[in-house]
Design a protein around this motif. Structure first.
Motif, PDB file in Angstrom:
ATOM      1  N   THR A  77       0.837  -1.201   0.000  1.00 37.60           N
ATOM      2  CA  THR A  77       0.000   0.000   0.000  1.00 37.60           C
ATOM      3  C   THR A  77       0.873   1.253   0.000  1.00 37.60           C
ATOM      4  O   THR A  77       0.603   2.207  -0.738  1.00 37.60           O
ATOM      5  N   GLN A  78       1.925   1.261   0.802  1.00 34.52           N
ATOM      6  CA  GLN A  78       2.781   2.441   0.880  1.00 34.52           C
ATOM      7  C   GLN A  78       3.467   2.725  -0.459  1.00 34.52           C
ATOM      8  O   GLN A  78       3.548   3.877  -0.879  1.00 34.52           O
ATOM      9  N   ALA A  79       3.945   1.689  -1.129  1.00 33.78           N
ATOM     10  CA  ALA A  79       4.575   1.888  -2.440  1.00 33.78           C
ATOM     11  C   ALA A  79       3.564   2.478  -3.421  1.00 33.78           C
ATOM     12  O   ALA A  79       3.885   3.397  -4.181  1.00 33.78           O
ATOM     13  N   TRP A  80       2.338   1.948  -3.410  1.00 36.73           N
ATOM     14  CA  TRP A  80       1.299   2.492  -4.292  1.00 36.73           C
ATOM     15  C   TRP A  80       1.043   3.958  -3.959  1.00 36.73           C
ATOM     16  O   TRP A  80       1.036   4.812  -4.842  1.00 36.73           O
ATOM     17  N   PHE A  81       0.846   4.254  -2.671  1.00 35.40           N
ATOM     18  CA  PHE A  81       0.514   5.601  -2.226  1.00 35.40           C
ATOM     19  C   PHE A  81       1.605   6.595  -2.609  1.00 35.40           C
ATOM     20  O   PHE A  81       1.322   7.703  -3.071  1.00 35.40           O
ATOM     21  N   GLU A  82       2.853   6.198  -2.435  1.00 36.70           N
ATOM     22  CA  GLU A  82       3.974   7.107  -2.668  1.00 36.70           C
ATOM     23  C   GLU A  82       4.432   7.168  -4.119  1.00 36.70           C
ATOM     24  O   GLU A  82       4.988   8.181  -4.547  1.00 36.70           O
ATOM     25  N   GLN A  83       4.227   6.103  -4.892  1.00 38.15           N
ATOM     26  CA  GLN A  83       4.830   6.035  -6.225  1.00 38.15           C
ATOM     27  C   GLN A  83       3.867   5.830  -7.387  1.00 38.15           C
ATOM     28  O   GLN A  83       4.274   5.980  -8.540  1.00 38.15           O
ATOM     29  N   ASP A  84       2.611   5.456  -7.112  1.00 36.74           N
ATOM     30  CA  ASP A  84       1.747   5.044  -8.217  1.00 36.74           C
ATOM     31  C   ASP A  84       0.322   5.561  -8.097  1.00 36.74           C
ATOM     32  O   ASP A  84      -0.569   5.071  -8.774  1.00 36.74           O
ATOM     33  N   ALA A  85       0.078   6.526  -7.245  1.00 37.26           N
ATOM     34  CA  ALA A  85      -1.293   6.968  -6.999  1.00 37.26           C
ATOM     35  C   ALA A  85      -1.557   8.390  -7.492  1.00 37.26           C
ATOM     36  O   ALA A  85      -2.492   9.038  -7.037  1.00 37.26           O
ATOM     37  N   GLU A  86      -0.756   8.853  -8.443  1.00 37.78           N
ATOM     38  CA  GLU A  86      -0.925  10.227  -8.935  1.00 37.78           C
ATOM     39  C   GLU A  86      -2.327  10.457  -9.476  1.00 37.78           C
ATOM     40  O   GLU A  86      -2.905  11.526  -9.284  1.00 37.78           O
ATOM     41  N   ASP A  87      -2.875   9.464 -10.168  1.00 40.35           N
ATOM     42  CA  ASP A  87      -4.215   9.611 -10.738  1.00 40.35           C
ATOM     43  C   ASP A  87      -5.273   9.736  -9.645  1.00 40.35           C
ATOM     44  O   ASP A  87      -6.202  10.543  -9.757  1.00 40.35           O
ATOM     45  N   ALA A  88      -5.136   8.967  -8.582  1.00 39.82           N
ATOM     46  CA  ALA A  88      -6.092   9.045  -7.477  1.00 39.82           C
ATOM     47  C   ALA A  88      -6.007  10.412  -6.796  1.00 39.82           C
ATOM     48  O   ALA A  88      -7.028  11.041  -6.499  1.00 39.82           O
ATOM     49  N   ARG A  89      -4.782  10.879  -6.573  1.00 40.07           N
ATOM     50  CA  ARG A  89      -4.596  12.188  -5.954  1.00 40.07           C
ATOM     51  C   ARG A  89      -5.167  13.282  -6.845  1.00 40.07           C
ATOM     52  O   ARG A  89      -5.878  14.180  -6.368  1.00 40.07           O
ATOM     53  N   ALA A  90      -4.881  13.234  -8.137  1.00 36.94           N
ATOM     54  CA  ALA A  90      -5.394  14.237  -9.074  1.00 36.94           C
ATOM     55  C   ALA A  90      -6.930  14.231  -9.093  1.00 36.94           C
ATOM     56  O   ALA A  90      -7.560  15.292  -9.155  1.00 36.94           O
ATOM     57  N   TRP A  91      -7.519  13.052  -9.042  1.00 37.08           N
ATOM     58  CA  TRP A  91      -8.976  12.922  -9.028  1.00 37.08           C
ATOM     59  C   TRP A  91      -9.548  13.651  -7.814  1.00 37.08           C
ATOM     60  O   TRP A  91     -10.524  14.378  -7.909  1.00 37.08           O
ATOM     61  N   LEU A  92      -8.921  13.463  -6.652  1.00 34.61           N
ATOM     62  CA  LEU A  92      -9.377  14.117  -5.425  1.00 34.61           C
ATOM     63  C   LEU A  92      -9.171  15.622  -5.465  1.00 34.61           C
ATOM     64  O   LEU A  92     -10.042  16.394  -5.049  1.00 34.61           O
ATOM     65  N   VAL A  93      -8.025  16.056  -5.972  1.00 34.47           N
ATOM     66  CA  VAL A  93      -7.731  17.489  -6.084  1.00 34.47           C
ATOM     67  C   VAL A  93      -8.739  18.154  -7.030  1.00 34.47           C
ATOM     68  O   VAL A  93      -9.294  19.219  -6.727  1.00 34.47           O
ATOM     69  N   GLU A  94      -8.986  17.524  -8.160  1.00 34.41           N
ATOM     70  CA  GLU A  94      -9.904  18.061  -9.160  1.00 34.41           C
ATOM     71  C   GLU A  94     -11.300  18.281  -8.586  1.00 34.41           C
ATOM     72  O   GLU A  94     -12.001  19.214  -8.972  1.00 34.41           O
ATOM     73  N   ARG A  95     -11.716  17.468  -7.654  1.00 38.61           N
ATOM     74  CA  ARG A  95     -13.038  17.564  -7.061  1.00 38.61           C
ATOM     75  C   ARG A  95     -13.048  18.357  -5.747  1.00 38.61           C
ATOM     76  O   ARG A  95     -14.062  18.388  -5.041  1.00 38.61           O
ATOM     77  N   GLY A  96     -11.920  18.963  -5.402  1.00 42.84           N
ATOM     78  CA  GLY A  96     -11.848  19.782  -4.208  1.00 42.84           C
ATOM     79  C   GLY A  96     -11.828  19.001  -2.901  1.00 42.84           C
ATOM     80  O   GLY A  96     -12.098  19.553  -1.840  1.00 42.84           O
ATOM     81  N   LEU A  97     -11.460  17.715  -2.969  1.00 40.24           N
ATOM     82  CA  LEU A  97     -11.427  16.894  -1.766  1.00 40.24           C
ATOM     83  C   LEU A  97     -10.043  16.829  -1.128  1.00 40.24           C
ATOM     84  O   LEU A  97      -9.893  16.335  -0.012  1.00 40.24           O
ATOM     85  N   LEU A  98      -9.044  17.327  -1.837  1.00 41.95           N
ATOM     86  CA  LEU A  98      -7.660  17.439  -1.333  1.00 41.95           C
ATOM     87  C   LEU A  98      -7.088  18.738  -1.857  1.00 41.95           C
ATOM     88  O   LEU A  98      -7.418  19.155  -2.967  1.00 41.95           O
ATOM     89  N   GLY A  99      -6.190  19.344  -1.068  1.00 36.87           N
ATOM     90  CA  GLY A  99      -5.495  20.529  -1.539  1.00 36.87           C
ATOM     91  C   GLY A  99      -4.488  20.163  -2.624  1.00 36.87           C
ATOM     92  O   GLY A  99      -4.005  19.036  -2.664  1.00 36.87           O
ATOM     93  N   ALA A 100      -4.192  21.107  -3.491  1.00 33.99           N
ATOM     94  CA  ALA A 100      -3.270  20.839  -4.608  1.00 33.99           C
ATOM     95  C   ALA A 100      -1.863  20.607  -4.139  1.00 33.99           C
ATOM     96  O   ALA A 100      -1.430  20.995  -3.107  1.00 33.99           O
TER      97      ALA A 100
END
Length: 160
Positions: A137-160
């Motif tokens: 999970t940590q490897a995914w979170f740190e190295q492979d989750a850019e799309d998930a983070r971008a999805w959240l940022v785009e919807r205002g659920l995470l800061g940029a």
């Protein structure tokens, strides 16, 4: 995902943390957390007990519910627009982007939950059987989750 009752791994459970901290965290996202009596069925549980359940803006847990399950199901509701959230009963989505965003957000929110933290939650997710192509999970979170983070940022659920 759930483990069998005989082989449930050691993970942080709702009974291990201050329930009021969890209530306050979910309340910040317009969700209500309900504690179900030990041994009672958990309403809206997709995977069955002891996994958390969801119905509309309500999250149901028992003391033996893994914290990662509580956060995962809560995050399924958080990522949904209010009109879709109101219709949820047990199964929140079949969308891969929403599932990825949910996994990412549950790790972020664990960092805001006293007695848990993101690192512990990721270890619990691995122990429970979450699988990612990078092996943890940590490897995914740190190295492979850019799309998930971008999805959240785009919807205002995470800061940029």
């Amino acid at each position: 995902m759930t483990a069998t009752a005989e082989a449930e791994p050691q993970v942080t459970r709702v009974g291990d943390i201050d329930f009021n901290d969890a209530v306050a965290l979910l309340d910040r996202h317009a969700l209500r957390l309900h504690r179900v009596a030990d041994g009672a069925p958990i309403p809206g549980s997709y995977w069955g007990e002891p996994e958390a359940g969801i119905i509309a803006s309500d999250v149901y847990v028992r003391n033996d519910t893994p914290v990662h399950s509580m956060l995962h199901e809560a995050c399924h509701l958080i990522v949904l627009p209010p009109e879709r959230r109101a219709l949820v009963h047990t199964d929140a989505t079949d969308s891969v982007p929403e599932e990825d965003a949910t996994c990412y957000l549950q790790i972020v929110l664990a960092g805001q939950l006293p007695g848990v933290g993101s690192t512990q939650l990721m270890a619990d997710m691995d122990a429970w059987g979450y699988t990612y192509r990078l092996g943890s999970t940590q490897a995914w979170f740190e190295q492979d989750a850019e799309d998930a983070r971008a999805w959240l940022v785009e919807r205002g659920l995470l800061g940029a």
